[in-house]
Design an enzyme around this catalytic site. Structure first.
Site, PDB file in Angstrom:
ATOM      1  CE1 TYR A 144      17.185   4.035  83.187  1.00  0.00           C
ATOM      2  CE2 TYR A 144      16.014   2.252  84.296  1.00  0.00           C
ATOM      3  CZ  TYR A 144      16.009   3.354  83.454  1.00  0.00           C
ATOM      4  OH  TYR A 144      14.823   3.766  82.885  1.00  0.00           O
ATOM      5  CG  ASP A 239      17.175   2.287  92.359  1.00  0.00           C
ATOM      6  OD1 ASP A 239      16.218   1.518  92.600  1.00  0.00           O
ATOM      7  OD2 ASP A 239      17.304   2.902  91.284  1.00  0.00           O
ATOM      8  CE  LYS A 267      12.870  -3.256  86.691  1.00  0.00           C
ATOM      9  NZ  LYS A 267      14.018  -2.409  86.843  1.00  0.00           N
TER      10      LYS A 267
HETATM   11  C1  LIG Z   1      13.870  -0.779  86.590  1.00  0.00           C
HETATM   12  C2  LIG Z   1      14.621   0.116  87.472  1.00  0.00           C
HETATM   13  C3  LIG Z   1      14.215   1.448  87.707  1.00  0.00           C
HETATM   14  C4  LIG Z   1      13.063   2.070  86.980  1.00  0.00           C
HETATM   15  O1  LIG Z   1      11.842   1.472  87.275  1.00  0.00           O
HETATM   16  P1  LIG Z   1      10.606   1.721  86.269  1.00  0.00           P
HETATM   17  O2  LIG Z   1       9.476   0.984  86.936  1.00  0.00           O
HETATM   18  O3  LIG Z   1      11.027   1.141  84.957  1.00  0.00           O
HETATM   19  O4  LIG Z   1      10.386   3.173  86.209  1.00  0.00           O
HETATM   20  C5  LIG Z   1      14.924   2.198  88.623  1.00  0.00           C
HETATM   21  N1  LIG Z   1      15.985   1.683  89.261  1.00  0.00           N
HETATM   22  C6  LIG Z   1      16.398   0.425  89.068  1.00  0.00           C
HETATM   23  C7  LIG Z   1      17.562  -0.092  89.837  1.00  0.00           C
HETATM   24  C8  LIG Z   1      15.741  -0.399  88.158  1.00  0.00           C
HETATM   25  O5  LIG Z   1      16.191  -1.632  87.934  1.00  0.00           O
END
Ligand SMILES: *Cc1c(COP(=O)(O)O)cnc(C)c1O
Length: 428
Positions: A144, A239, A267
């Protein structure tokens, strides 16, 4: 005054917001219960409007590595609230965080702060397209990357790698520019690079996929991704929005000893406030405006409250050797759960990596799960029963069978012991 009842509040919320929530998983969809409405949080605990206390393993889906309302962060935030809220101008707070990060993470030469993980990913992809002059992106099923259009895709039927949109409102033209592959499959990876290598601007991957279960990858697979990217002039984007500053100071890049071209964070980096970040090699980041031709901006980017909360979170983790503390604690927690599950023969298993864990139905082979098609088909029903029992007994797991759990520094060994008892009983 709001009524002190989650069911009543949910009815009201549904009238004014889609599904009653502002991010879909929060709605308890498919769990046949109203979501719990919370009113406060402290350390490892959440308190609902009914005044019930829960041990919280959701931790806002990852940002709170020190737990809720950590006293040191609180002090910095209070001070910042009394100093300035936002400048929309050059200031010292983002500089301090940027210097702290770039001085510790070797491949991170320059960073740009944004307000969410989604925004970080969207911007990193733009840089990769600009740097290569190519259109296509390669992603992996089960990873994701937030809700930017080009990544709301799933595997299409037919030719390997060809994607289809996974959300209404995302045009096929956009989806077709993204290639998708299963994780853990070097043969398909090789095949797609042979066919499309010179068209792929970027490969984006969660080096620790933790948004559709916890799909711990073989190091060799990630090394192959790296090697093929390099050979084809494709930008490698890690990511690390979830794994960055959680599994180690330098995230999975440090653990794997791989230097991606670009990385995205979110995060933890905001200490509980909305902060995202992308960064990497200087010559790539220098493509970004005002220096280069890639436009990207943000009214609240580098917001000082998020900057001081993030910096203090990272400094405190470094001060306490927090990563090794959390690794040990979570490993023991997972071990105890696994022993209890085995004793009860309930068919469940806990996968754990650093302070992340995922409770899942064991598959027939008993082997580790590395791609989504290996997840047992009854994961959802198994989870639902356990989740609702846990909720009754005061343990709050993320309300979805495919979300991982997070252990924070506020989860003491005593609290984890208590949680082991509850989860064991709930999954009998
Ligand atoms: C949470 C997450 C996102 C998205 O971040 P948001 O602050 O919710 O937009 C993108 N990539 C990864 C791997 C994530 O865990």
């Amino acid at each position: 005054m709001l009524p002190t009842n989650s069911d009543t509040l949910f009815e009201r919320a549904k009238k004014v917001s889609p599904g009653g929530v502002h991010s879909p998983v929060r709605s308890f969809k498919g769990l046949d219960r109203s979501p719990v409405f919370f009113k406060s949080a402290q350390g490892a605990y959440l308190t609902s409007v009914e005044d019930k206390k829960y041990i919280d393993f959701c931790q806002s889906f990852g940002p709170l590595i020190l737990g809720h309302l950590d006293s040191d962060i609180k002090e910095k935030v209070h001070h910042m609230v009394d100093t300035a809220w936002t400048f929309g101008a050059a200031e010292i707070y983002s500089l301090e965080l940027a210097e702290w990060m770039t001085s510790r993470i070797p491949f991170l030469e320059k960073v740009r702060f944004v307000s969410s993980g989604t925004e970080a990913v969207m911007s990193a992809l733009r840089v990769a397209r600009a740097a290569t002059g190519r259109k296509k992106i390669l992603k992996f099923e089960g990873c994701y990357h937030g809700h930017t259009d080009s990544l709301l895709v799933k595997a299409g039927s037919g030719l390997a790698g060809v994607a289809a949109s996974s959300s209404a409102g995302v045009n096929d033209e956009t989806a077709f520019q993204t290639l998708t592959l299963p994780l853990d499959n070097e043969a398909l990876l090789q095949q797609i690079f042979t066919r499309e290598g010179k068209n792929i601007a970027a490969v984006i991957i969660e080096p620790l996929p933790a948004n559709y279960g916890l799909l711990i990858q073989r190091k060799e697979f990630l090394q192959t991704v790296t090697k093929l990217s390099k050979e084809n002039g494709t930008i490698l984007i890690f990511d690390e929005v979830i794994s960055g500053f959680r599994v180690a100071l330098g995230g999975m890049a440090e653990i794997l000893d791989i230097k991606p071209d670009l990385v995205t964070y979110g995060k933890i980096i905001g200490g509980g406030f909305p902060v995202g970040c992308y960064g990497g090699r200087k010559e790539l980041m220098d493509l970004v405006a005002p220096l280069g031709p890639v436009y990207q901006a943000g009214t609240l980017s580098g917001n000082p409250i998020g900057m001081v909360a993030g910096l203090e979170t990272l400094k405190k983790m470094e001060r306490l050797s927090g990563w090794s503390v959390l690794n040990k604690r979570t490993e023991a927690f997972a071990q105890q759960l696994n022993q209890a599950f085995q004793k009860n023969s309930n068919g469940l298993i806990v996968d754990q990596f650093s302070s992340l864990f995922w409770i899942r139905r064991n598959n027939s082979s008993g082997s580790p799960i590395r791609s989504i098609e290996q997840i047992a088909p009854d994961q959802g029903t198994t989870f639902k029963k356990m989740f609702l029992n846990c909720l009754d007994q005061g343990v709050y797991l993320a309300p979805n069978a495919y979300e991982v759990g997070f252990v924070s520094m506020a989860h003491s060994e005593d609290i984890l012991q208590e949680a082991v008892k509850v989860i064991t009983k709930a999954s009998q």
